[in-house]
Scaffold this active site. Structure first.
Site, mmCIF file in Angstrom:
data_model
loop_
_atom_site.group_PDB
_atom_site.id
_atom_site.type_symbol
_atom_site.label_atom_id
_atom_site.label_comp_id
_atom_site.label_asym_id
_atom_site.label_seq_id
_atom_site.Cartn_x
_atom_site.Cartn_y
_atom_site.Cartn_z
ATOM 1 N N LYS A 81 0.944 10.630 -0.072
ATOM 2 C CA LYS A 81 1.734 10.953 -1.269
ATOM 3 C C LYS A 81 1.244 12.258 -1.918
ATOM 4 O O LYS A 81 2.029 13.072 -2.385
ATOM 5 C CB LYS A 81 1.671 9.791 -2.269
ATOM 6 C CG LYS A 81 2.492 8.590 -1.765
ATOM 7 C CD LYS A 81 2.506 7.453 -2.748
ATOM 8 C CE LYS A 81 1.296 6.574 -2.664
ATOM 9 N NZ LYS A 81 1.495 5.200 -2.208
ATOM 10 N N HIS A 92 -6.086 12.405 -8.267
ATOM 11 C CA HIS A 92 -5.495 11.069 -8.137
ATOM 12 C C HIS A 92 -6.514 10.026 -8.570
ATOM 13 O O HIS A 92 -7.676 10.087 -8.180
ATOM 14 C CB HIS A 92 -5.088 10.807 -6.685
ATOM 15 C CG HIS A 92 -4.551 9.424 -6.480
ATOM 16 N ND1 HIS A 92 -3.247 9.089 -6.794
ATOM 17 C CD2 HIS A 92 -5.134 8.282 -6.044
ATOM 18 C CE1 HIS A 92 -3.060 7.804 -6.552
ATOM 19 N NE2 HIS A 92 -4.184 7.291 -6.091
ATOM 20 N N ARG A 135 3.457 -4.435 3.775
ATOM 21 C CA ARG A 135 2.056 -4.889 3.716
ATOM 22 C C ARG A 135 1.845 -5.858 2.561
ATOM 23 O O ARG A 135 1.086 -6.825 2.662
ATOM 24 C CB ARG A 135 1.118 -3.682 3.563
ATOM 25 C CG ARG A 135 0.970 -2.856 4.830
ATOM 26 C CD ARG A 135 0.433 -1.470 4.523
ATOM 27 N NE ARG A 135 -0.797 -1.537 3.751
ATOM 28 C CZ ARG A 135 -1.165 -0.626 2.845
ATOM 29 N NH1 ARG A 135 -0.417 0.423 2.585
ATOM 30 N NH2 ARG A 135 -2.296 -0.768 2.196
ATOM 31 N N SER A 157 -2.022 5.889 2.857
ATOM 32 C CA SER A 157 -0.918 5.729 1.909
ATOM 33 C C SER A 157 -1.114 6.662 0.708
ATOM 34 O O SER A 157 -0.212 7.420 0.328
ATOM 35 C CB SER A 157 -0.877 4.253 1.480
ATOM 36 O OG SER A 157 -0.085 4.072 0.342
ATOM 37 N N ASP A 206 5.858 5.499 3.834
ATOM 38 C CA ASP A 206 4.843 4.799 3.047
ATOM 39 C C ASP A 206 5.495 3.745 2.158
ATOM 40 O O ASP A 206 4.963 2.642 2.016
ATOM 41 C CB ASP A 206 4.038 5.793 2.198
ATOM 42 C CG ASP A 206 3.117 5.060 1.237
ATOM 43 O OD1 ASP A 206 2.222 4.341 1.719
ATOM 44 O OD2 ASP A 206 3.312 5.153 0.013
HETATM 45 N N1 URA Z 1 -2.133 2.339 -3.602
HETATM 46 C C1 URA Z 1 -1.338 3.007 -2.726
HETATM 47 O O1 URA Z 1 -0.699 3.988 -3.082
HETATM 48 N N2 URA Z 1 -1.292 2.556 -1.466
HETATM 49 C C2 URA Z 1 -1.964 1.493 -1.034
HETATM 50 O O2 URA Z 1 -1.867 1.161 0.126
HETATM 51 C C3 URA Z 1 -2.768 0.793 -1.954
HETATM 52 C C4 URA Z 1 -2.841 1.253 -3.241
#
Ligand code: URA
Length: 433
Positions: free
Chosen positions: A187, A82, A168, A183, A161
């Site tokens: 994923k 990632h 947020r 977060s 999320d």
């Molecule tokens: N990227 C994400 O996937 N989540 C966040 O909270 C910030 C950046």
């Protein structure tokens, strides 16, 4: 359990239990807890932080809020990579075939998304015929056979999320390390990764602008991995200037091909070898990082990495002839040089602004519904630290419209040439295991 008590507890700096975290994540996902209470809690987390254990519990609560991809039918240890996102980040296109060539299964689920350029799928779709609309069974079969396949994101992964991130975003609580770390990791875990390699970018073009923040985020994510039984490593890499030379979809495919041939930009090559070595090591295909790196260098030198890319493109309908004839990729109507106005040394190239210039050329989406121009973008000829002579081309603009004066102005505003010699920035700031 009452949400108000959970907010109060966090507001006053206490630790939340796993049950409390599950209660608020489930309640928010099921619409039984309203936005205003969750936004009060995320703000309390913003100020009070979370322990490693709380952050891991939050991650797993979000993973369990939706579907989880089961990759058990794929043989071997599935290592996902990632990147926290940058400009000209061609690493995924290179790393997939590179590590697959030494036997690491890469089952990549990718998206399109907004940004300076398209996502991995957009880039790959610059290859005529390439498509990601394949059934899950076909996906698994392709990874088992070729070690590499890419599929579009589907399914309802981490709905908690999605809701929390959107909330947020409008309540000024995105920039909280435990919230960002959970977060991102939720994923990756929901997408079925056994192990995770993180490329945390730092600098002007990165989500995290300072080295200290980037290190803190990387540490938080690696700790989540350790807590939830997914081996995780992180590399903090420079994003003060764009990575490699190309910024644009077809342009980055061409750059990936060059890199797989061993003829790519030095920084992109080095970053891919660093991240790739970690992937190979975590997949237990090598007994040390050094051995893993040697395997990858050999795969480039022998042509195996390039052959794996060809097989991968073909297996998903793509015209693999692009590998030997990159001119088959979409080409822009106009190529326009941006010439240096003075002699000196390139001292600054503000990554995110250069990325925005590429987006204005059509390389990326400004809104969800914008069309991408696969041929458009920029190819840099100079990077920070390089000597520059007046009149020399700093970069080439690839555009399907002729009038690019506004883009040139933006580029000039964000590229500085100074009289004194400047060091090129450090590429790999830190490796966290
Ligand atoms: N990227 C994400 O996937 N989540 C966040 O909270 C910030 C950046």
């Amino acid at each position: 359990m009452r949400m108000v008590d959970i907010i109060e507890k966090k507001r006053d700096g206490h630790r939340l239990s796993k049950e409390e975290i599950n209660f608020f994540v489930n309640g928010y996902t099921n619409d039984t807890i309203p936005d205003y209470q969750v936004s009060a809690l995320t703000m309390a987390i913003f100020f009070q932080g979370m322990t490693e254990e709380e952050t891991a519990d939050l991650t797993m609560a979000m993973v369990q809020s939706g579907e989880q991809i089961d990759l058990k039918a794929i043989e071997g240890i599935k290592v996902d990579k990632h990147s926290t996102g940058g400009v000209g980040d061609t690493t995924t296109l290179v790393l997939g075939p590179l590590v697959a060539a030494v036997g690491v299964p890469v089952a990549k689920m990718s998206g399109r998304g907004l940004g300076h350029t398209g996502g991995t799928i957009d880039k790959l779709e610059a290859v005529k015929g390439f498509h990601v609309e394949i059934e899950n069974e076909e996906f698994v079969k392709l990874v088992n056979e070729n070690k590499l396949a890419v599929i579009g994101q589907s399914g309802n992964l981490t709905p908690a999320d999605k809701k929390l991130y959107a909330l947020r975003d409008v309540t000024a609580s995105v920039n909280s390390i435990p919230l960002i770390a959970s977060s991102i990791m939720s994923k990756k875990i929901a997408a079925g990764a056994d192990a995770i390699v993180l490329d945390v970018k730092t600098g002007a073009g990165a989500f995290m602008k300072t080295l200290d923040d980037s290190i803190e985020l990387a540490n938080a994510m690696v700790q989540i991995g350790h807590h939830v039984g997914r081996e995780t490593m992180a590399v903090i890499s420079d994003m003060s200037q764009p990575l490699g030379f190309a910024i644009g979809n077809a342009l980055e495919v061409k750059e990936a091909i060059d890199t797989l041939k061993g003829e790519g930009p030095a920084d992109l090559t080095e970053l891919c070898l660093t991240l790739g070595s970690q992937m190979v090591y975590l997949a237990k295909k090598a007994s040390s990082i050094d051995e893993a790196r040697k395997m990858l260098e050999d795969a480039i030198a022998s042509g195996m990495a390039l052959q794996t890319f060809k097989t991968f493109l073909q297996s998903q309908g793509g015209d693999a002839n692009v590998v030997d004839q990159p001119s088959l990729l979409p080409q822009a109507k106009y190529t326009i040089e941006l010439e240096a106005e003075v002699d000196g040394y390139l001292s600054e190239m503000v990554a995110d602004e250069i990325g925005t210039a590429a987006m204005l050329l059509g390389a990326g989406r400004a809104t969800k519904d914008s069309e991408i121009d696969l041929a458009a973008g920029l190819v840099l000829h100079k990077k920070i630290g390089d000597k520059v002579t007046a009149g020399e081309s700093l970069l080439t603009i690839h555009s399907n419209f002729e009038e690019v004066d506004h883009i040139k102005t933006k580029l000039y505003e964000n590229i500085t040439i100074s009289a004194e010699r400047v060091e090129s920035p450090v590429l790999i700031h830190k490796v966290i295991t």
